[in-house]
Write an enzyme that holds these catalytic residues in place. Structure first.
Site, PDB file in Angstrom:
ATOM      1  N   HIS A   3       0.821  -1.210   0.000  1.00  0.00           N
ATOM      2  CA  HIS A   3       0.000   0.000   0.000  1.00  0.00           C
ATOM      3  C   HIS A   3       0.858   1.264   0.000  1.00  0.00           C
ATOM      4  CE1 HIS A   3      -3.863  -2.078   1.566  1.00  0.00           C
ATOM      5  NE2 HIS A   3      -3.588  -2.344   0.318  1.00  0.00           N
TER       6      HIS A   3
ATOM      7  N   CYS B  42       8.487  -3.410 -24.838  1.00  0.00           N
ATOM      8  CA  CYS B  42       7.773  -2.894 -23.666  1.00  0.00           C
ATOM      9  C   CYS B  42       8.561  -3.105 -22.368  1.00  0.00           C
ATOM     10  CB  CYS B  42       6.380  -3.508 -23.558  1.00  0.00           C
ATOM     11  SG  CYS B  42       6.401  -5.277 -23.312  1.00  0.00           S
TER      12      CYS B  42
ATOM     13  N   ASN C 261      13.108  -7.008 -19.840  1.00  0.00           N
ATOM     14  CA  ASN C 261      13.435  -7.304 -18.434  1.00  0.00           C
ATOM     15  C   ASN C 261      13.721  -8.797 -18.265  1.00  0.00           C
ATOM     16  OD1 ASN C 261      12.557  -4.705 -18.265  1.00  0.00           O
ATOM     17  ND2 ASN C 261      10.621  -5.176 -17.264  1.00  0.00           N
ATOM     18  N   ASP C 262      12.842  -9.594 -18.847  1.00  0.00           N
ATOM     19  CA  ASP C 262      13.042 -11.041 -18.738  1.00  0.00           C
ATOM     20  C   ASP C 262      14.005 -11.562 -19.788  1.00  0.00           C
ATOM     21  OD1 ASP C 262      11.606 -12.058 -16.495  1.00  0.00           O
ATOM     22  OD2 ASP C 262       9.770 -11.426 -17.492  1.00  0.00           O
TER      23      ASP C 262
HETATM   24  C1  PEP Z   1       9.574  -7.726 -19.379  1.00  0.00           C
HETATM   25  O1  PEP Z   1       9.897  -8.840 -18.971  1.00  0.00           O
HETATM   26  O2  PEP Z   1      10.346  -6.956 -19.966  1.00  0.00           O
HETATM   27  C2  PEP Z   1       8.200  -7.228 -19.164  1.00  0.00           C
HETATM   28  C3  PEP Z   1       7.771  -6.123 -19.718  1.00  0.00           C
HETATM   29  O3  PEP Z   1       7.401  -7.945 -18.339  1.00  0.00           O
HETATM   30  P1  PEP Z   1       7.499  -7.928 -16.738  1.00  0.00           P
HETATM   31  O4  PEP Z   1       8.476  -6.858 -16.349  1.00  0.00           O
HETATM   32  O5  PEP Z   1       6.130  -7.680 -16.261  1.00  0.00           O
HETATM   33  O6  PEP Z   1       8.003  -9.311 -16.449  1.00  0.00           O
HETATM   34 MG    MG Z   2       8.389 -10.234 -18.338  1.00  0.00          MG
END
Ligand code: PEP
Ligand code: MG
Length: 573
Positions: A189, A502, A454-455
């Site tokens: 929160h 993204c 990110n992944d």
């Molecule tokens: C990513 O992995 O780049 C992504 C946008 O998804 P999340 O950060 O939600 O895993």
């Molecule tokens: Mg991801």
């Protein structure tokens, strides 16, 4: 100099001095009051409740964000106005002859104990709510918070062991611009409120409390999730320049808002926002964004007392579809598993959760939950321009299975005579190397692809994205990552399917020119990074493409020289 990595709650940048906020100690002396003081103690309790309720109501009315933030404040208000709880506190004052503050502690600790014993995620949050209201009430009664915050200097950054909603609300009230905390999570929160109140913040900073001294110079880099304690001269100079650029744009930023999203030489770039159900849904429109490129839905499942129903999800997706129309919104099916577990969906403990039952795998193995979400999206899609995207797809087979479930849902809705979008575009996230390597088959069959850097970085380099000890291994611009991204883009171009980015890479200034120069035409970024990205895009020109063409993207050294030297004029101006 010392660097600690953490999780960005709300993006921004600040250079300042540390001011450590000790958790307020409530070891109240075990004094007793005389019977003649009972009335006065009850009166001060009532005054504190009244004044706190007014503050919370004021904050409630000022909040322009999503319903989620309002729900937190309403739950605090409900606790505060609970007649049974208040009468227990009053009873304790008059029967045990204790001051109001002690009575509050006695009664609230009993309630918290009750929730602790029933422990699960949701109830733990309820316990935290009670703890927080207790704190706020004690602060109100004793005036301690005001004492600490009322003379806050503009260059001070608050350092906390753990942020609570009461601290965050007080920061907004006393104009404390930024804070960082040792413990915390993005979905607490306190974090939700920080985003709503736009307070620059980072959490999950290991050993922060121990490593930082009072009044020490620190840099809060909440663009990249770093806190730098006692920076050396060159680091400080770098950040001072960055800070000047980051803060200056107040006016240019307003101009940026209305200017077209094009490179200097006229190439249109599609720039969208990343959102989740906790964010302000009006931001993309305010920013003139090209819609929402990633709408993360897993927060609908986390910290709740029941699974979100089809109708509830329908209303949430309908709202976002209507608000973002005529632009599109890409709703990503829930990415649970890994570090995002819902206590409502039982799952076996795993040795390697990130390599386990996560994303689309989790959805396919919980078909009922998955179908509920897909039905809700199909129904909401008639109210705007909605697309559906699957996370953590490893190859075409995963996509096919997910697509079959979408078809099954369509058949059901048809039979039930419930209106739904017949042609919902379906896409995949490219965030596992195998998906990038097999991108052609995916591009041929799906409607669009979006790269989750990110992944993708984590899985390509086998470096846990949340482990700050491995930050040297988590190299976003590594040649292996860029190669996989290029394969994806080429596959998309071959089958004329859009490819967007993204992941956070698109929100980081130093990578924007690189991505544009590599040929990406669609980016989706955090709302706080949006205008900065747009400004960088508008600086990109033909020369940029030459620079990238003449660089050997197969070697880390040459990539680093390109990004951190040659491309500097494109993101540092
Ligand atoms: C990513 O992995 O780049 C992504 C946008 O998804 P999340 O950060 O939600 O895993
Ligand atoms: Mg991801």
């Amino acid at each position: 100099m010392h660097l600690i990595k953490g999780l960005v709650i709300y993006q921004g940048l600040m250079i300042g001095r540390a001011r450590k906020l000790e958790p307020v100690s409530w070891d109240l002396p075990a004094t007793h009051i005389s019977p003649s003081s009972i009335t006065a103690e009850i009166k001060s309790l009532e005054d504190a409740i009244h004044s706190l309720a007014k503050t919370i109501e004021l904050q409630f009315n000022e909040l322009k964000g999503s319903e989620e933030e309002k729900a937190i404040l309403s739950s605090h208000l409900l606790i505060l106005k609970d007649p049974e709880l208040i009468s227990q506190v009053k009873d304790s004052i008059s029967k045990n002859l204790v001051p109001a503050a002690v009575a509050i502690q006695q009664v609230f600790s009993q309630v918290q104990e009750h929730f602790k014993n029933l422990s699960n995620d949701f109830l733990a949050q309820r316990e935290a709510d009670y703890r927080d209201v207790e704190q706020r009430l004690l602060l109100e009664l004793t005036g301690k918070q005001q004492e600490v915050l009322h003379n806050w200097a503009a260059d001070q950054i608050a350092i906390l062991k753990e942020a609570t909603p009461s601290w965050v609300s007080a920061f907004a009230y006393y104009k404390v611009p930024a804070y960082c905390s040792e413990q915390g999570s993005l979905t607490s929160h306190a974090s939700i409120l920080s985003r709503a109140l736009k307070i620059i913040s980072i959490t999950d900073l290991a050993e922060l409390w121990e490593k930082v001294s009072e009044n020490e110079k620190i840099i809060l880099d909440a663009l990249n999730g770093k806190v730098i304690i006692d920076p050396d001269i060159s680091t400080l100079q770098y950040y001072e320049k960055l800070n000047a650029n980051y803060h200056k744009p107040e006016e240019p930023v307003i101009m940026e808002k209305d200017s077209p999203i094009k490179t200097k030489d006229g190439h249109r770039i599609i720039l969208r926002c990343n959102l989740d159900p906790l964010s302000d849904l009006n931001e993309p429109t305010k920013l003139n964004a090209d819609g929402v490129g990633l709408y993360r839905t897993e927060f609908l499942y986390l910290g709740k007392d029941e699974l979100p129903s089809e109708d509830y999800q329908f209303s949430i997706y309908k709202q976002v579809a209507e608000l973002i129309a005529p632009h599109s919104v890409v709703i990503r099916t829930f990415d649970l598993g890994g570090d995002k577990l819902s206590h409502l969906i039982p799952s076996a403990p795993e040795d390697n959760p990130y390599l386990g039952n996560r994303g689309i795998r989790f959805s396919l193995s919980h078909k009922d939950v998955f179908k509920t979400q897909i039905r809700a999206v199909l129904r909401a899609a008639i109210y705007g321009k909605v697309k559906l995207m699957f996370p953590m797809v490893k190859d075409y087979q995963d996509y096919l299975q997910a697509k079959e479930i979408v078809e099954e849902c369509k058949t059901e809705l048809q039979k039930e005579n419930i209106p739904f979008a017949q042609n919902l575009p379906l896409g995949v996230m490219i965030e596992i190397p195998s998906a990038a390597l097999c991108a052609e088959e995916l591009a041929e069959n799906c409607d669009f692809m979006s790269i989750g850097t990110n992944d993708l970085v984590q899985y390509t380099l086998a470096a846990d994205r949340n482990n700050s000890a491995l930050s040297d291994y988590y190299i976003t611009h590594h040649p292996a990552v860029l190669k996989l991204m290029m394969l994806t883009l080429q596959a998309g171009n071959k089958y004329e399917k859009p490819v967007s980015i993204c992941g956070e890479m698109a929100s980081q200034p130093q990578y924007v020119p690189l991505l544009i120069g590599m040929g990406f035409k669609e980016l989706s970024v955090g709302t706080s990074a949006f205008l900065r990205c747009k400004k960088i895009i508008r600086h990109c020109d033909k020369e940029l493409f030459n620079l990238i063409e003449n660089t050997d993207l197969g070697h880390l050294d040459s990539i680093e020289n390109l990004i951190f030297e040659q491309l500097k004029p494109y993101y540092k101006f």
